[in-house]
Write an enzyme that holds these catalytic residues in place. Structure first.
Site: not given
Ligand code: L5W
Ligand code: ZN
Length: 544
Positions: A386-387, A390, A401, A410, A465, A470
């Site tokens: 996931h990271e 990004h 974002y 996301e 957020d 998310h």
């Protein structure tokens, strides 16, 4: 100068093709180029005479007679003994070879009392006519007179090897020897030992020694060269020829699982630093030591066994970053997040009880969690994927974002989390709420179960957020799940990567994502059933 030439002539040598063939005893007939060559030669010559030194490289016309056999080379060396200052009988031929140019190379080693001086190679090169055109190497004119003690050898080879092991204080284990006369051969070897008698020069003295070579990886990488005095077993000299390089270590991950690790050894320390990937950079892990300075200190270990519980986060960050690198490289031909082989850096043990992980634009950062909401976050392969995704998104589509483009950003990270670790459609289950088995942070197949919408009808409008990135990612996540279910992972991951890297833009919304994915599908698989499946997946979540 005149005297110098005379001496050279007396040796039977004539140097340099710039000199006249008859080697005139006077310099007055020479042109300026010839004079200069002669002067240079004279300096070399005086060095030999005054310092008992032998030049390490000479080229030119170095023989008058043709020298075409080993025997002829030997007599050439003999007639030039006063020049080379080493007796021809002490030069032992170790190799002779003729190359494609017709040149023959006679390689000698200098000996003292019949034993080779370590590294003392001297090579005579002849051309196809047998003329000596070069000599080079290393001769030791003073070896005989500076030989320490007599040549009496009291130590056996076996005893010398034993002295060598005890000198480095390592227990020999499972050794294979090049000297099978005294050590049993075994099929598997952890260590290799070799030994031979050599004369070793140190501080202008010459010693009769056993050169013992001890090679092993464990307990540290070594190629020891140890010179044991053959008279009394004392150590004349020793050094380890391995000082740094890639190694293989091991460790336990956050969940206690064993992992083999590509590590790096330097100066007695092992690093979580993987240099084995086909990238210009490396995969490295550091620790913030429970603080917040980045990038932190290298994650290291003294014996290449990263087995402490506190090292689990470090082990998994490096190991899983390597797996994600492999995924992008092998499946999509992408070399690191920038597709230019950039270093993938992770910092673990960030902050105290920190329940999060992030890509900061340059590197990954992982908290250890508080032990209740999260275990150390690098312990989950899909979280690491996931990271890193990004970072890939930042360098490809550049999805902003916030709002729908942020939710797509996301979602891409969650979806590639699945592609890298396709066992289930959950995200983060390996580190999320360690005391509650079976749950997860999110689910692609059932976003609603984790508080996310799975249809545009339930789109969540909020200013927190970044516009619910998310939360609303549940909608494209569900579309991805439906797509994978109907066309399979292999096609789906190709389509998603193509959409991300070719069609999506920083401001793409859900509708643009549907279009980008359909265009990628049509490029790769045409407009048949696969295309219809992708279209249907998006229609089912209310994006048309
Ligand atoms: C896992 C916990 C939250 C996933 N980042 C995330 O955007 C998470 C980081 C690590 O959704
Ligand atoms: Zn994220």
């Amino acid at each position: 100068m005149k005297k110098g030439i005379a001496v050279v002539l007396a040796t039977g040598l004539a140097f340099g093709s710039a000199l006249p063939a008859a080697s005139a005893a006077s310099s007055k007939d020479l042109n300026p180029e010839q004079k200069q060559a002669l002067e240079k030669m004279e300096i070399v010559k005086q060095n030999w005479e005054n310092e008992r030194k032998v030049p390490s490289f000479l080229s030119g016309k170095l023989s008058e007679k043709s020298v075409k056999t080993e025997k002829a080379v030997k007599s050439y060396l003999k007639s030039n003994e006063s020049l080379f200052k080493v007796k021809a009988k002490d030069l032992k031929l170790v190799n002779e070879s003729t190359d494609d140019l017709g040149m023959t190379h006679y390689e000698y080693v200098q000996t003292v009392k019949g034993v080779a001086i370590d590294g003392a190679r001297f090579i005579v090169h002849t051309d196809e006519t047998g003329e000596v055109v070069a000599v080079n190497g290393d001769l030791h004119p003073a070896a005989e007179e500076n030989f320490k003690g007599n040549s009496e050898v009291k130590l056996s080879e076996k005893e010398a090897v034993k002295e060598a092991w005890s000198h480095i204080d390592v227990k020999p284990k499972n050794v294979v020897s090049d000297n099978p006369s005294f050590v049993k051969k075994s099929d598997v070897s952890d260590m290799i030992e070799k030994s031979e008698k050599v004369v070793y020069q140190k501080d202008n003295k010459y010693y009769m020694t056993y050169k013992v070579q001890l090679q092993f990886i464990d307990p540290y990488p070594a190629n020891w060269q140890i010179f044991v005095d053959a008279r009394d077993g004392s150590i004349v000299d020793s050094y380890n020829a391995v000082t740094e390089g890639a190694t293989t270590g091991y460790g336990y991950g956050v969940l206690g699982d064993y992992k083999s690790l590509n590590t790096y050894y330097s100066n007695g320390t092992y690093y979580l630093y993987d240099t084995t990937k086909p990238m210009s950079g490396v995969i490295e892990t550091r620790t913030a030591n429970y603080g917040s300075s980045l990038p932190g200190n290298y994650s290291v270990d003294s014996n290449n066994a990263f087995t402490a519980t506190s090292q689990g986060a470090d082990v998994d960050a490096n190991y899983y970053a390597g797996t994600v690198y492999d995924y992008y490289y092998n499946t999509h031909g992408r070399n690191s997040y920038d597709n230019n082989g950039a270093t993938i850096r992770s910092t673990v043990h960030y902050g105290s009880n920190y329940n999060n992980a992030f890509w900061n634009g340059s590197q990954m950062v992982y908290g250890d969690g508080d032990g209740s909401t999260f275990d150390p976050l690098s312990g989950a392969q899909d979280v690491v994927a996931h990271e890193i995704t990004h970072a890939v998104t930042e360098r490809t589509a550049g999805l902003q974002y916030k709002d729908q483009s942020g939710a797509l950003n996301e979602s891409m990270s969650d979806v590639f989390g699945y592609f890298v670790e396709p066992g289930d459609f959950l995200l983060g289950e390996d580190v999320y709420t360690p005391n509650t088995p079976g749950d997860a942070l999110r689910s692609l197949s059932n976003p609603d179960a984790y508080g996310q919408p799975s249809h545009m009808d339930d789109y969540y409008y909020t200013s927190s957020d970044n516009g619910g990135v998310h939360t609303n990612s549940g909608i494209p996540n569900k579309a991805a799940y439906l797509t994978i279910q109907s066309i399979g992972k292999t096609k789906a991951e190709k389509i998603y990567y193509r959409a991300l890297s070719v069609y999506l833009t920083p401001t793409s919304n859900f509708s643009a994502a549907r279009s980008a994915l359909l265009q990628a599908t049509s490029d790769l698989y045409g407009t048949g059933s696969t295309y219809n499946s992708v279209a249907s997946a998006w229609s089912q979540v209310g994006v048309n």
